[in-house]
Write a protein that holds these residues in place. Structure first.
Motif, short mmCIF file in Angstrom:
data_model
loop_
_atom_site.label_atom_id
_atom_site.label_comp_id
_atom_site.label_asym_id
_atom_site.label_seq_id
_atom_site.Cartn_x
_atom_site.Cartn_y
_atom_site.Cartn_z
N ALA A 1 -13.22 28.73 2.83
CA ALA A 1 -12.28 29.58 2.10
C ALA A 1 -10.88 29.34 2.61
CB ALA A 1 -12.66 31.05 2.26
N ALA A 2 -9.91 29.57 1.75
CA ALA A 2 -8.51 29.42 2.15
C ALA A 2 -8.10 30.57 3.05
CB ALA A 2 -7.62 29.36 0.91
N GLY A 3 -7.12 30.30 3.90
CA GLY A 3 -6.61 31.34 4.78
C GLY A 3 -7.13 31.17 6.20
N GLY A 4 -6.66 32.04 7.07
CA GLY A 4 -7.05 31.99 8.46
C GLY A 4 -7.54 33.34 8.95
N GLY A 5 -8.27 33.32 10.03
CA GLY A 5 -8.80 34.55 10.58
C GLY A 5 -10.15 34.29 11.22
N PHE A 6 -10.86 35.39 11.55
CA PHE A 6 -12.13 35.25 12.25
C PHE A 6 -12.98 36.48 11.98
CE2 PHE A 6 -14.89 35.80 15.93
CZ PHE A 6 -15.42 34.52 16.09
N VAL A 7 -14.25 36.26 11.62
CA VAL A 7 -15.21 37.34 11.40
C VAL A 7 -16.50 36.98 12.14
CG1 VAL A 7 -16.57 38.65 9.73
CG2 VAL A 7 -14.26 37.90 9.14
N SER A 8 -16.91 37.83 13.07
CA SER A 8 -18.18 37.61 13.76
C SER A 8 -19.30 38.27 12.97
CB SER A 8 -18.13 38.19 15.16
OG SER A 8 -17.89 39.59 15.12
N GLY A 9 -20.52 37.78 13.14
CA GLY A 9 -21.65 38.32 12.40
C GLY A 9 -21.43 38.25 10.91
N ALA A 10 -20.91 37.11 10.44
CA ALA A 10 -20.48 37.01 9.04
C ALA A 10 -21.63 36.88 8.06
CB ALA A 10 -19.53 35.83 8.87
N LEU A 11 -22.73 36.22 8.46
CA LEU A 11 -23.79 35.91 7.49
C LEU A 11 -25.17 36.13 8.13
CD1 LEU A 11 -23.87 34.71 4.52
CD2 LEU A 11 -24.55 32.56 5.62
N PRO A 12 -25.60 37.37 8.29
CA PRO A 12 -26.94 37.62 8.83
C PRO A 12 -28.02 37.12 7.86
CG PRO A 12 -25.58 39.59 8.98
CD PRO A 12 -24.85 38.62 8.10
N VAL A 13 -29.01 36.43 8.42
CA VAL A 13 -30.13 35.88 7.64
C VAL A 13 -31.43 36.37 8.27
CG1 VAL A 13 -31.26 33.78 6.83
CG2 VAL A 13 -28.76 33.84 7.07
N SER A 14 -32.33 36.90 7.47
CA SER A 14 -33.61 37.38 7.98
C SER A 14 -34.75 36.90 7.11
CB SER A 14 -33.63 38.92 8.04
OG SER A 14 -32.70 39.40 8.99
N LEU A 15 -35.90 36.68 7.74
CA LEU A 15 -37.11 36.21 7.06
C LEU A 15 -38.23 37.21 7.29
CD1 LEU A 15 -38.39 33.75 5.50
CD2 LEU A 15 -39.18 32.97 7.75
N TYR A 16 -38.95 37.55 6.21
CA TYR A 16 -40.03 38.52 6.27
C TYR A 16 -41.31 37.92 5.71
CZ TYR A 16 -36.04 41.62 6.79
OH TYR A 16 -34.88 42.19 7.24
N ASN A 17 -42.45 38.41 6.21
CA ASN A 17 -43.73 37.89 5.72
C ASN A 17 -44.21 38.65 4.49
OD1 ASN A 17 -44.87 40.30 6.63
ND2 ASN A 17 -45.71 39.41 8.49
N PRO A 18 -45.37 38.31 3.93
CA PRO A 18 -45.82 38.97 2.70
C PRO A 18 -45.98 40.48 2.82
CG PRO A 18 -47.03 36.94 3.01
CD PRO A 18 -46.22 37.14 4.26
N ALA A 19 -46.25 40.99 4.02
CA ALA A 19 -46.36 42.44 4.22
C ALA A 19 -45.01 43.05 4.57
CB ALA A 19 -47.37 42.74 5.32
N LEU A 20 -43.94 42.27 4.51
CA LEU A 20 -42.57 42.67 4.81
C LEU A 20 -42.36 43.01 6.28
CD1 LEU A 20 -41.38 44.66 1.66
CD2 LEU A 20 -41.50 42.21 2.09
N GLY A 21 -43.07 42.29 7.13
CA GLY A 21 -42.79 42.35 8.55
C GLY A 21 -41.76 41.29 8.90
N LEU A 22 -40.83 41.64 9.78
CA LEU A 22 -39.78 40.70 10.16
C LEU A 22 -40.37 39.57 11.00
CD1 LEU A 22 -36.64 40.13 10.22
CD2 LEU A 22 -36.74 41.14 12.50
N VAL A 23 -40.03 38.33 10.62
CA VAL A 23 -40.44 37.17 11.40
C VAL A 23 -39.31 36.73 12.32
CG1 VAL A 23 -41.19 34.78 11.30
CG2 VAL A 23 -42.02 36.40 9.62
N ASP A 24 -38.14 36.49 11.77
CA ASP A 24 -37.03 35.99 12.56
C ASP A 24 -35.73 36.31 11.83
OD1 ASP A 24 -35.78 34.78 14.69
OD2 ASP A 24 -35.98 32.74 13.92
N SER A 25 -34.64 36.31 12.59
CA SER A 25 -33.32 36.54 12.00
C SER A 25 -32.28 35.77 12.78
CB SER A 25 -32.97 38.03 11.98
OG SER A 25 -32.92 38.56 13.29
#
Length: 521
Positions: A321-345
């Motif tokens: 993206a254009a511009g400058g700056g800094f954002v931490s934790g910008a894009l959290p990604v999580s994966l869940y199994n068929p029973a909706l239990g968290l596998v990893d993030s």
């Protein structure tokens, strides 16, 4: 490509940032009803024979105007119905969509004591609300032949003030108050409003006697908040699913190693695939490179079928993206199994306007014996089925780089051929991958259950058929009404009534026909 699942860990705590497991947030916009008012005009009657003949031959201006008005009214009503059918997916330009609760979710009110706990049926989805520092209790009746899983997706209001210590906990307890299992999840360092997900389970493990008997068990869902956190209730989506036990015993030790080398990027070039607003409408993804657009503050959901013996690799890229700056934790990604239990993030991505990539750690191939591992990302890969991916964009990105859609690229690899399934003593249900699932992944069909990939399209088709049927029926009925009104206006026909005789002044039509009087639709 085959389906796989992400599974819940044993008692412990995971978060949506490093060391914490979190769930994603997004959803459909609110429907807005519309009311159309129709104004009727009355006129004088002309009782001559010529007027009657002209009306009978279909010809008079009054009749033609009435019929044209009737057709226009029905078309307008049908347009409103069509708009209403899609309103759930609509949202204002530039605004992140709200979380999309399952359309079939049943309303339920959790109790404060086990004596009053409402029952959750297996295979059903429920919707409730959870206040700050609140506790809700539900009941599940289990047999001694199935493993049981209960998941909770907590949905904070958009823009809610949150702390990294805000927490959702889910536990499954026996009648003596002992935990069969429990899981807690927090927002972690990416502390912006999005749903948290956690699950608890009762598994029929041979090495312990507790939680193996048939009978009543209790699901306890708790929210722990801080003083600085928003006090508004969180929406709550609950699911209860069963997994059959095995007909014969197998390995009871988790694998100690697996291939961890990242595979080559998927071939075929990028393809577009718009993400869903929740677990219920997440579109399928096959192996490949997929592109989407995501708004700051929004979460996008996808599902990937992973079969027994297959290994899933996933990464998510945020475009520059254009511009400058800094954002931490910008894009959290999580994966869940068929029973909706968290596998990893993965939620530690720092964004400075340059393209960035977040990848999940290498995961083990799907295996029944993974459930015996202590690590969440291993025991979560305990069954085949649909794995759910949630990607969220931090709203602070809009403050630093502008409020606009940002490019999102997902790369999905599913390695190895499918292995034979374990010897279940009954139907596997959602813990399997079918040919229909593979087609749904290729076509991008949505649905929370394998084989139901066309569920959304069936709803759309039903809505279209319903609107079309209503149009045809409405045209017929309104045409009859309009002709009667026109005939009444000219004095034609047997028993013609003078205008003003059908109801009170300002009435919109004959009693029993047409839209409600005075109120519109």
């Amino acid at each position: 490509m085959r389906s796989g699942g992400v599974g819940p860990g044993r008692s412990g705590s995971v978060a949506d940032s490093a060391g914490v497991a979190g769930a994603g947030w997004c959803g459909r916009g609110d429907d807005e009803g519309k009311r159309v008012k129709r104004r009727d005009r009355s006129g004088s009657t002309g009782g001559g024979r010529a007027g009657a003949a002209g009306g009978a031959r279909g010809g008079g201006p009054a009749k033609r105007a009435a019929v044209r008005g009737a057709v226009a009214a029905v078309l307008a009503g049908t347009s409103l119905l069509a708009a209403g059918a899609g309103a759930g997916q609509a949202r204002a330009a530039g605004e992140p969509a709200a979380y999309g609760f399952a359309a079939e979710a049943r309303p339920v009110s959790g109790a404060s004591t086990t004596s009053d706990a409402p029952r959750l049926d297996a295979g059903a989805v429920y919707k409730d609300a959870l206040r700050r520092d609140g506790k809700l209790i539900y009941r599940v009746d289990l047999d001694d032949a199935h493993h049981a899983y209960v998941s909770a997706v907590a949905v904070p209001p958009r823009g809610a003030e949150l702390s990294y210590r805000d927490q959702l906990s889910v536990s499954l307890q026996d009648r003596d108050g002992s935990d069969c299992s429990s899981t807690s999840t927090q927002f972690g360092s990416a502390d912006f409003a999005r749903p948290l997900a956690a699950y608890a389970h009762r598994t029929l493990e041979t090495d312990r006697s507790r939680c193996r008997d048939a009978g009543s068990y209790y699901v306890v869902v708790e929210r722990e908040g801080q003083d600085a956190s928003s006090a508004e209730p969180w929406g709550l989506e609950l699911r209860h699913v069963l997994e059959p036990a095995l007909s014969s015993t197998g390995p009871t030790k988790a694998p100690e190693g697996w291939p961890s080398a990242s595979p080559a990027p998927p071939a075929g070039g990028p393809r577009e695939r718009a993400g869903g607003t929740g677990f219920a409408d997440a579109p399928g993804l096959a192996e490949g490179e997929w592109t989407d657009r995501i708004e700051p503050g929004e979460s996008r959901f996808y599902r990937i079928p992973v079969d027994w013996g297959q290994q899933l690799f996933v990464s998510a890229d945020l475009g520059s993206a254009a511009g400058g700056g800094f954002v931490s934790g910008a894009l959290p990604v999580s994966l869940y199994n068929p029973a909706l239990g968290l596998v990893d993030s993965a939620d530690s991505l720092a964004y400075d306007g340059k393209q960035k990539s977040a990848a999940l750690d290498p995961l083990p191939p799907v295996a029944y014996e993974n459930r015996y591992a202590s690590a969440t990302k291993t025991n979560g890969m305990r069954f085949a089925g649909w794995y759910y991916l949630r990607v969220s964009l931090n709203p602070k990105v809009a403050q630093v780089f502008g409020k606009k859609p940002y490019g999102l690229t997902l790369r999905v690899n599913v390695e190895h051929d499918a292995a034979p399934p374990p010897p279940y003593a009954g139907p596997a249900g959602i813990f399997a991958v079918t040919d229909d699932d593979r087609r749904a992944a290729t076509d991008g069909a949505s649905g929370t259950s394998p084989g139901d990939g066309g569920g959304t399209m069936r709803l759309v088709a039903a809505g279209g058929i319903g609107a079309g049927t209503l149009l045809l029926l409405g045209l017929g009925a309104w045409t009859v009404v309009a002709r009667r009104r026109a005939d009444a206006g000219t004095g034609a026909g047997t028993g013609a009534e003078p205008v003003g005789a059908v109801g009170a002044p300002g009435a919109t039509g004959p009693a029993g026909f047409g839209p409600p009087r005075g109120g519109g639709w």
